[in-house]
Design a protein around this motif. Sequence first.
Motif, PDB file in Angstrom:
ATOM      1  N   TYR A   2      23.038  29.663  38.462  1.00 40.41           N
ATOM      2  CA  TYR A   2      23.710  28.373  38.614  1.00 40.41           C
ATOM      3  C   TYR A   2      23.228  27.661  39.884  1.00 40.41           C
ATOM      4  N   SER A   3      23.510  26.378  39.960  1.00 40.55           N
ATOM      5  CA  SER A   3      23.146  25.611  41.147  1.00 40.55           C
ATOM      6  C   SER A   3      23.905  26.139  42.358  1.00 40.55           C
ATOM      7  N   ARG A   4      23.449  25.779  43.555  1.00 36.15           N
ATOM      8  CA  ARG A   4      24.068  26.288  44.771  1.00 36.15           C
ATOM      9  C   ARG A   4      25.547  25.931  44.846  1.00 36.15           C
ATOM     10  N   ASP A   5      25.891  24.681  44.539  1.00 39.29           N
ATOM     11  CA  ASP A   5      27.291  24.268  44.612  1.00 39.29           C
ATOM     12  C   ASP A   5      28.139  25.008  43.592  1.00 39.29           C
ATOM     13  N   ALA A   6      27.615  25.125  42.368  1.00 37.85           N
ATOM     14  CA  ALA A   6      28.352  25.840  41.322  1.00 37.85           C
ATOM     15  C   ALA A   6      28.516  27.305  41.686  1.00 37.85           C
ATOM     16  N   PHE A   7      27.460  27.898  42.234  1.00 40.14           N
ATOM     17  CA  PHE A   7      27.493  29.298  42.640  1.00 40.14           C
ATOM     18  C   PHE A   7      28.556  29.527  43.708  1.00 40.14           C
ATOM     19  N   GLN A   8      28.638  28.622  44.673  1.00 36.35           N
ATOM     20  CA  GLN A   8      29.614  28.758  45.750  1.00 36.35           C
ATOM     21  C   GLN A   8      31.036  28.666  45.209  1.00 36.35           C
ATOM     22  N   LEU A   9      31.278  27.690  44.325  1.00 37.39           N
ATOM     23  CA  LEU A   9      32.615  27.516  43.758  1.00 37.39           C
ATOM     24  C   LEU A   9      33.011  28.732  42.927  1.00 37.39           C
ATOM     25  N   MET A  10      32.076  29.228  42.112  1.00 42.05           N
ATOM     26  CA  MET A  10      32.375  30.389  41.276  1.00 42.05           C
ATOM     27  C   MET A  10      32.608  31.629  42.126  1.00 42.05           C
ATOM     28  N   SER A  11      31.884  31.750  43.231  1.00 44.87           N
ATOM     29  CA  SER A  11      32.082  32.883  44.140  1.00 44.87           C
ATOM     30  C   SER A  11      33.492  32.881  44.706  1.00 44.87           C
ATOM     31  N   GLU A  12      33.972  31.708  45.100  1.00 48.40           N
ATOM     32  CA  GLU A  12      35.316  31.595  45.645  1.00 48.40           C
ATOM     33  C   GLU A  12      36.359  31.958  44.583  1.00 48.40           C
ATOM     34  N   ARG A  13      36.115  31.518  43.354  1.00 49.45           N
ATOM     35  CA  ARG A  13      37.061  31.821  42.281  1.00 49.45           C
ATOM     36  C   ARG A  13      37.078  33.317  41.959  1.00 49.45           C
ATOM     37  N   VAL A  14      35.918  33.944  41.998  1.00 46.37           N
ATOM     38  CA  VAL A  14      35.836  35.382  41.750  1.00 46.37           C
ATOM     39  C   VAL A  14      36.639  36.137  42.796  1.00 46.37           C
ATOM     40  N   GLU A  15      36.542  35.717  44.047  1.00 48.66           N
ATOM     41  CA  GLU A  15      37.278  36.386  45.116  1.00 48.66           C
ATOM     42  C   GLU A  15      38.781  36.261  44.901  1.00 48.66           C
ATOM     43  N   VAL A  16      39.240  35.064  44.543  1.00 46.95           N
ATOM     44  CA  VAL A  16      40.658  34.852  44.265  1.00 46.95           C
ATOM     45  C   VAL A  16      41.108  35.734  43.106  1.00 46.95           C
ATOM     46  N   PHE A  17      40.304  35.737  42.060  1.00 49.23           N
ATOM     47  CA  PHE A  17      40.664  36.512  40.872  1.00 49.23           C
ATOM     48  C   PHE A  17      40.737  38.000  41.196  1.00 49.23           C
ATOM     49  N   ALA A  18      39.743  38.506  41.926  1.00 47.99           N
ATOM     50  CA  ALA A  18      39.695  39.935  42.247  1.00 47.99           C
ATOM     51  C   ALA A  18      40.912  40.362  43.048  1.00 47.99           C
ATOM     52  N   HIS A  19      41.286  39.586  44.073  1.00 47.21           N
ATOM     53  CA  HIS A  19      42.438  39.938  44.895  1.00 47.21           C
ATOM     54  C   HIS A  19      43.720  39.942  44.062  1.00 47.21           C
ATOM     55  N   THR A  20      43.870  38.934  43.209  1.00 50.27           N
ATOM     56  CA  THR A  20      45.084  38.840  42.398  1.00 50.27           C
ATOM     57  C   THR A  20      45.174  39.993  41.420  1.00 50.27           C
ATOM     58  N   TYR A  21      44.052  40.329  40.814  1.00 50.95           N
ATOM     59  CA  TYR A  21      43.989  41.451  39.862  1.00 50.95           C
ATOM     60  C   TYR A  21      44.332  42.774  40.538  1.00 50.95           C
ATOM     61  N   ILE A  22      43.744  43.027  41.708  1.00 53.22           N
ATOM     62  CA  ILE A  22      44.006  44.292  42.409  1.00 53.22           C
ATOM     63  C   ILE A  22      45.478  44.396  42.792  1.00 53.22           C
ATOM     64  N   GLU A  23      46.039  43.328  43.316  1.00 55.09           N
ATOM     65  CA  GLU A  23      47.443  43.357  43.714  1.00 55.09           C
ATOM     66  C   GLU A  23      48.353  43.578  42.510  1.00 55.09           C
ATOM     67  N   HIS A  24      48.027  42.911  41.397  1.00 53.28           N
ATOM     68  CA  HIS A  24      48.811  43.087  40.170  1.00 53.28           C
ATOM     69  C   HIS A  24      48.743  44.541  39.708  1.00 53.28           C
ATOM     70  N   LEU A  25      47.561  45.106  39.732  1.00 55.66           N
ATOM     71  CA  LEU A  25      47.377  46.483  39.286  1.00 55.66           C
ATOM     72  C   LEU A  25      48.114  47.461  40.198  1.00 55.66           C
ATOM     73  N   LEU A  26      48.077  47.215  41.492  1.00 57.62           N
ATOM     74  CA  LEU A  26      48.772  48.096  42.430  1.00 57.62           C
ATOM     75  C   LEU A  26      50.286  48.033  42.260  1.00 57.62           C
ATOM     76  N   ARG A  27      50.791  46.873  41.883  1.00 58.45           N
ATOM     77  CA  ARG A  27      52.235  46.764  41.622  1.00 58.45           C
ATOM     78  C   ARG A  27      52.619  47.496  40.345  1.00 58.45           C
ATOM     79  N   GLU A  28      51.802  47.344  39.312  1.00 58.40           N
ATOM     80  CA  GLU A  28      52.163  47.865  38.003  1.00 58.40           C
ATOM     81  C   GLU A  28      51.809  49.338  37.819  1.00 58.40           C
ATOM     82  N   SER A  29      50.652  49.744  38.303  1.00 60.55           N
ATOM     83  CA  SER A  29      50.183  51.110  38.062  1.00 60.55           C
ATOM     84  C   SER A  29      49.108  51.483  39.078  1.00 60.55           C
ATOM     85  N   PRO A  30      49.504  51.789  40.316  1.00 58.03           N
ATOM     86  CA  PRO A  30      48.517  52.065  41.365  1.00 58.03           C
ATOM     87  C   PRO A  30      47.569  53.209  41.030  1.00 58.03           C
TER      88      PRO A  30
END
Length: 343
Positions: free
Chosen positions: A43-71
């Motif tokens: 992807y283009s540099r701008d798209a890559f940067q935006l997607m990278s930020e979204r991946v980070e948000v998603f990963a943190h939310t997923y890990i926290e959800h998993l730790l709450r439900e089934s660590p």
Amino acid sequence: MWQRQKGGDSSALLQAKNINIGVGVQDVEYISKKMAMEVFSAYSRDAFQLMSERVEVFAHTYIEHLLRESPESIENIKDPGVQAAILDAEAAYAKTGDDDLGSLLVDILAKRTMNMSRDVVQLALSESISVAQKLTSQQYSSLSLIFLLRHVKLGAGNIPELHQKMRDNLAPVVAEAAVTNTDAQHLVATGCAVLQAVPSTIPNAFLRTYPGFFCLGLDPNDVTVKQLPDEYFGPCLRDPEKVQVHSADSEVLAERMEKNQATTDHRQMLENLLVANQMLPDDVINEIASIVPPISHVHERWEKSIFGQLTLTSVGTVLAHSNILRVTQGKFDAPLKIFLPTS
């Protein structure tokens, strides 16, 4: 709950104390930031940067959800199938940034991470991650509406309690549901639903699922009533001068008849009386509309579409279940396994 947390390159933002998570989080960080970035590198540099930020948000939310439900399930992230599901889910969110989609994907992905048995549930969870990105938020709620009408029985002991269940579970779903032929056809095309030959209306679905709450009563001196043991009857919920079969639905009645070893003749008579003298469909929908006003408009569109013929597939059930958890903010808490039994 969808959380937009963000931290530095070396932080995990895990709000969990005294949990031994070993190398699981490192695996997630690697999968989410390294492997995903390789996929997005074209992807283009701008798209890559935006997607990278979204991946980070998603990963943190997923890990926290998993730790709450089934660590303990954090270790399952080492599994190739789970890693593939993570990449599919974060790619879907990274491309759209849609928070409703992100919320569904986090819930489904967590369930997939917990389920290591190769069964129908696991396959449905994996496929749902792919299908979720092909639907709108309104179509998720359309699935949840079908789910409530065809596949769910809201536990209630009386009419006021049933009304409150409608406010808690039906109202938020109806508020977002898209009910048109185009939406119905899309749900079929994406494998979320299948068409049945016999349609069902919204009021008839309630009459079928909750017959005891929509009974107008029986004459206590009726010949058939007199032939049956008194223990099966109680005052009518809507007319105290009459009686009704004292069971909310057919399952409760079946359990009572089995316990009392009812004869075949008595079983048939009781089953018939359970659904006798019910409210008219128009009166049912008017009562529901007094509790959940938007149902009137949805009912009109439902009647003009093929939605009444739809029933959910396993994939549709997963998406409907995750969505109703989202829109009811936890008031609907029945586990997915109830609706997708493996045995």
